[in-house]
Design a protein around this motif. Sequence first.
Motif, PDB file in Angstrom:
ATOM      1  N   HIS A  26       0.831  -1.200   0.000  1.00 33.31           N
ATOM      2  CA  HIS A  26       0.000   0.000   0.000  1.00 33.31           C
ATOM      3  C   HIS A  26       0.872   1.258   0.000  1.00 33.31           C
ATOM      4  CE1 HIS A  26      -3.047  -2.842   1.348  1.00 33.31           C
ATOM      5  NE2 HIS A  26      -3.939  -1.944   0.950  1.00 33.31           N
ATOM      6  N   ILE A  27       0.291   2.342  -0.484  1.00 32.14           N
ATOM      7  CA  ILE A  27       0.893   3.662  -0.359  1.00 32.14           C
ATOM      8  C   ILE A  27       0.175   4.351   0.785  1.00 32.14           C
ATOM      9  CG2 ILE A  27       1.225   5.912  -1.439  1.00 32.14           C
ATOM     10  CD1 ILE A  27       1.121   4.439  -4.166  1.00 32.14           C
ATOM     11  N   LYS A  28       0.938   4.838   1.737  1.00 25.91           N
ATOM     12  CA  LYS A  28       0.371   5.601   2.847  1.00 25.91           C
ATOM     13  C   LYS A  28       0.457   7.071   2.475  1.00 25.91           C
ATOM     14  CE  LYS A  28       0.573   5.890   7.858  1.00 25.91           C
ATOM     15  NZ  LYS A  28       1.287   5.396   9.051  1.00 25.91           N
ATOM     16  N   LEU A  29      -0.689   7.742   2.448  1.00 28.89           N
ATOM     17  CA  LEU A  29      -0.737   9.148   2.079  1.00 28.89           C
ATOM     18  C   LEU A  29      -0.558  10.033   3.308  1.00 28.89           C
ATOM     19  CD1 LEU A  29      -3.750   9.038  -0.389  1.00 28.89           C
ATOM     20  CD2 LEU A  29      -1.317   9.016  -0.943  1.00 28.89           C
ATOM     21  N   ALA A  30       0.031  11.195   3.095  1.00 29.05           N
ATOM     22  CA  ALA A  30       0.267  12.152   4.179  1.00 29.05           C
ATOM     23  C   ALA A  30      -1.056  12.662   4.729  1.00 29.05           C
ATOM     24  CB  ALA A  30       1.115  13.316   3.674  1.00 29.05           C
ATOM     25  N   ARG A  31      -1.126  12.781   6.031  1.00 29.26           N
ATOM     26  CA  ARG A  31      -2.359  13.253   6.665  1.00 29.26           C
ATOM     27  C   ARG A  31      -2.511  14.770   6.587  1.00 29.26           C
ATOM     28  NH1 ARG A  31      -0.848  12.028  12.949  1.00 29.26           N
ATOM     29  NH2 ARG A  31       0.879  13.475  13.041  1.00 29.26           N
ATOM     30  N   THR A  32      -1.464  15.473   6.179  1.00 26.87           N
ATOM     31  CA  THR A  32      -1.509  16.931   6.099  1.00 26.87           C
ATOM     32  C   THR A  32      -2.089  17.439   4.781  1.00 26.87           C
ATOM     33  OG1 THR A  32       0.782  16.915   5.331  1.00 26.87           O
ATOM     34  CG2 THR A  32       0.412  17.256   7.699  1.00 26.87           C
ATOM     35  N   ASP A  33      -2.383  16.545   3.849  1.00 26.94           N
ATOM     36  CA  ASP A  33      -2.973  16.957   2.575  1.00 26.94           C
ATOM     37  C   ASP A  33      -4.398  17.457   2.788  1.00 26.94           C
ATOM     38  OD1 ASP A  33      -0.783  16.233   0.951  1.00 26.94           O
ATOM     39  OD2 ASP A  33      -1.426  14.142   0.960  1.00 26.94           O
ATOM     40  N   PRO A  34      -4.815  18.457   2.011  1.00 24.95           N
ATOM     41  CA  PRO A  34      -6.185  18.972   2.164  1.00 24.95           C
ATOM     42  C   PRO A  34      -7.253  17.888   2.003  1.00 24.95           C
ATOM     43  CG  PRO A  34      -4.908  20.388   0.695  1.00 24.95           C
ATOM     44  CD  PRO A  34      -4.061  19.186   1.011  1.00 24.95           C
ATOM     45  N   GLU A  35      -7.021  16.926   1.122  1.00 23.41           N
ATOM     46  CA  GLU A  35      -7.989  15.863   0.862  1.00 23.41           C
ATOM     47  C   GLU A  35      -8.049  14.824   1.987  1.00 23.41           C
ATOM     48  OE1 GLU A  35      -6.340  17.738  -2.665  1.00 23.41           O
ATOM     49  OE2 GLU A  35      -5.329  16.530  -1.179  1.00 23.41           O
ATOM     50  N   ALA A  36      -7.044  14.807   2.861  1.00 23.64           N
ATOM     51  CA  ALA A  36      -6.904  13.743   3.849  1.00 23.64           C
ATOM     52  C   ALA A  36      -7.762  13.912   5.093  1.00 23.64           C
ATOM     53  CB  ALA A  36      -5.440  13.616   4.267  1.00 23.64           C
ATOM     54  N   GLY A  37      -8.217  15.108   5.372  1.00 23.98           N
ATOM     55  CA  GLY A  37      -9.033  15.321   6.562  1.00 23.98           C
ATOM     56  C   GLY A  37      -8.282  15.064   7.859  1.00 23.98           C
ATOM     57  N   GLY A  38      -6.962  15.244   7.850  1.00 23.80           N
ATOM     58  CA  GLY A  38      -6.173  15.111   9.072  1.00 23.80           C
ATOM     59  C   GLY A  38      -5.769  13.700   9.449  1.00 23.80           C
ATOM     60  N   GLU A  39      -6.010  12.713   8.574  1.00 22.60           N
ATOM     61  CA  GLU A  39      -5.555  11.352   8.879  1.00 22.60           C
ATOM     62  C   GLU A  39      -4.914  10.703   7.658  1.00 22.60           C
ATOM     63  OE1 GLU A  39      -8.641   8.543   9.966  1.00 22.60           O
ATOM     64  OE2 GLU A  39     -10.086   9.637   8.797  1.00 22.60           O
ATOM     65  N   HIS A  40      -4.050   9.737   7.934  1.00 24.74           N
ATOM     66  CA  HIS A  40      -3.411   8.982   6.865  1.00 24.74           C
ATOM     67  C   HIS A  40      -4.447   8.084   6.195  1.00 24.74           C
ATOM     68  CE1 HIS A  40       0.733   9.999   7.895  1.00 24.74           C
ATOM     69  NE2 HIS A  40       0.439   9.794   9.166  1.00 24.74           N
ATOM     70  N   VAL A  64     -11.216   6.747  -5.823  1.00 22.33           N
ATOM     71  CA  VAL A  64     -10.142   6.465  -4.864  1.00 22.33           C
ATOM     72  C   VAL A  64     -10.568   6.883  -3.468  1.00 22.33           C
ATOM     73  CG1 VAL A  64      -7.786   7.049  -4.163  1.00 22.33           C
ATOM     74  CG2 VAL A  64      -8.300   6.631  -6.577  1.00 22.33           C
ATOM     75  N   MET A  65     -11.096   8.102  -3.343  1.00 27.78           N
ATOM     76  CA  MET A  65     -11.452   8.622  -2.023  1.00 27.78           C
ATOM     77  C   MET A  65     -12.650   7.892  -1.415  1.00 27.78           C
ATOM     78  SD  MET A  65     -10.619  12.646  -2.335  1.00 27.78           S
ATOM     79  CE  MET A  65      -9.628  13.125  -3.721  1.00 27.78           C
ATOM     80  N   GLU A  66     -13.477   7.272  -2.245  1.00 18.46           N
ATOM     81  CA  GLU A  66     -14.575   6.453  -1.722  1.00 18.46           C
ATOM     82  C   GLU A  66     -14.072   5.111  -1.201  1.00 18.46           C
ATOM     83  OE1 GLU A  66     -17.474   6.033  -4.818  1.00 18.46           O
ATOM     84  OE2 GLU A  66     -18.197   8.088  -4.595  1.00 18.46           O
ATOM     85  N   GLN A  67     -12.932   4.636  -1.742  1.00 19.92           N
ATOM     86  CA  GLN A  67     -12.460   3.297  -1.421  1.00 19.92           C
ATOM     87  C   GLN A  67     -11.190   3.250  -0.576  1.00 19.92           C
ATOM     88  OE1 GLN A  67     -12.513   0.550  -4.852  1.00 19.92           O
ATOM     89  NE2 GLN A  67     -13.469   2.214  -5.984  1.00 19.92           N
ATOM     90  N   TRP A  68     -10.514   4.395  -0.373  1.00 20.14           N
ATOM     91  CA  TRP A  68      -9.268   4.329   0.396  1.00 20.14           C
ATOM     92  C   TRP A  68      -9.550   3.942   1.835  1.00 20.14           C
ATOM     93  CZ3 TRP A  68      -7.270  10.073   0.007  1.00 20.14           C
ATOM     94  CH2 TRP A  68      -8.143  10.924   0.676  1.00 20.14           C
ATOM     95  N   GLU A  69      -8.511   3.458   2.502  1.00 23.24           N
ATOM     96  CA  GLU A  69      -8.645   2.970   3.875  1.00 23.24           C
ATOM     97  C   GLU A  69      -8.013   3.976   4.844  1.00 23.24           C
ATOM     98  OE1 GLU A  69      -7.073  -1.040   4.362  1.00 23.24           O
ATOM     99  OE2 GLU A  69      -7.276  -1.298   2.200  1.00 23.24           O
ATOM    100  N   PRO A  70      -8.791   4.595   5.706  1.00 28.47           N
ATOM    101  CA  PRO A  70      -8.184   5.452   6.724  1.00 28.47           C
ATOM    102  C   PRO A  70      -7.427   4.587   7.733  1.00 28.47           C
ATOM    103  CG  PRO A  70     -10.570   5.371   7.018  1.00 28.47           C
ATOM    104  CD  PRO A  70     -10.244   4.563   5.788  1.00 28.47           C
ATOM    105  N   THR A  71      -6.303   5.077   8.196  1.00 23.70           N
ATOM    106  CA  THR A  71      -5.510   4.293   9.146  1.00 23.70           C
ATOM    107  C   THR A  71      -5.898   4.568  10.582  1.00 23.70           C
ATOM    108  OG1 THR A  71      -3.762   5.940   9.333  1.00 23.70           O
ATOM    109  CG2 THR A  71      -3.528   4.287   7.580  1.00 23.70           C
ATOM    110  N   GLY A  72      -6.614   5.661  10.804  1.00 20.72           N
ATOM    111  CA  GLY A  72      -6.988   6.020  12.170  1.00 20.72           C
ATOM    112  C   GLY A  72      -5.861   6.672  12.934  1.00 20.72           C
ATOM    113  N   LEU A  73      -4.741   6.923  12.265  1.00 22.95           N
ATOM    114  CA  LEU A  73      -3.597   7.560  12.925  1.00 22.95           C
ATOM    115  C   LEU A  73      -3.299   8.892  12.297  1.00 22.95           C
ATOM    116  CD1 LEU A  73      -1.283   4.437  13.078  1.00 22.95           C
ATOM    117  CD2 LEU A  73      -2.687   5.332  14.910  1.00 22.95           C
TER     118      LEU A  73
END
Length: 78
Positions: A30-44, A69-78
């Motif tokens: 998996h690719i872990k996306l940065a939580r600081t991105d505007p699209e991320a809502g503050g979580e990875h 992608v945003m409908e199917q991505w998995e939030p990590t909760g961190l």
Amino acid sequence: MPHNDIREHMDVVGADDLPIGTVDRVDGDHIKLARTDPEAGGEHHLIPIAWVEEVDADTVRLSLVAEDVMEQWEPTGL
């Protein structure tokens, strides 16, 4: 698609060229996306490497459009 070409801080875009986020790191298959991105809502979020269509100098392009992608991505909760 070999994940060795994917590096931290690369932009991730959908098949429609809309932004999805920025690579924080590759985490297994998996690719872990940065939580600081505007699209991320503050979580990875995790997206499967299997969704990667192409990697160029500074962009990871996925085979799905950004909305899917945003409908199917998995939030990590961190």
